[in-house]
Design a protein around this motif. Structure first.
Motif: not given
Length: 158
Positions: A46-49, A53-57, A60-64, A69-71
């Protein structure tokens, strides 16, 4: 010798079942971050987004996780803070048979006929609602409700 951190993560329901899915290079490069800690993984996602400002998709993929699920994780974090990111207790979260609607009816029967026993209440529940309940379950449900409103009221016995 077992890893004490893994034991602590298991005890708090915070052990990430798939730490190998975490591929975020910034997270993995940090000595502080641990992919085995699911609370930390979710928080950092969540912090990365939000901060980096990393895109959600991508995050989410980078954290598995998937985007949906991110939302869900972000909403849990907003609602309950980091402790809301740990898995809750397994099992049912409330009554399955003796729901609010059933208990309102049971209390109505008791208001009309205070001498009703828990066995008779259980029989009425089965007749009206179509499922069996044990008389002791009715007693416990009534006691919980009374405890919340008036701890001095007596408990119905069969």
């Amino acid at each position: 010798m077992a890893d004490p951190k893994v034991a602590a993560l298991v005890a708090t329901r915070s052990l990430n079942p798939h730490p190998e899915k975490v591929t975020d290079v910034v997270f993995l490069a940090s000595r502080f971050c641990d992919a085995r800690d699911v609370v930390q993984v979710k928080y950092e996602m969540v912090r990365r987004v939000r901060i980096d400002k990393v895109p959600v998709t991508q995050a989410a993929r980078a954290f598995g996780y998937c985007r949906q699920a991110f939302y869900e994780v972000a909403a849990a974090l907003d609602a309950g803070g980091p402790s809301a990111l740990a898995a809750g207790k397994p099992g049912p979260k409330g009554p399955i048979k003796l729901t609010e609607a059933v208990m309102v009816q049971v209390e109505g029967w008791l208001a009309d006929e205070p001498a009703l026993k828990s066995r008779e209440l259980a029989e009425r529940v089965e007749t009206v609602f179509g499922f069996p309940v044990h008389p002791r379950s009715v007693e416990r449900a009534l006691a919980r409700r009374r405890e919340a409103s008036d701890p001095e009221e007596p408990i119905v016995r069969s």
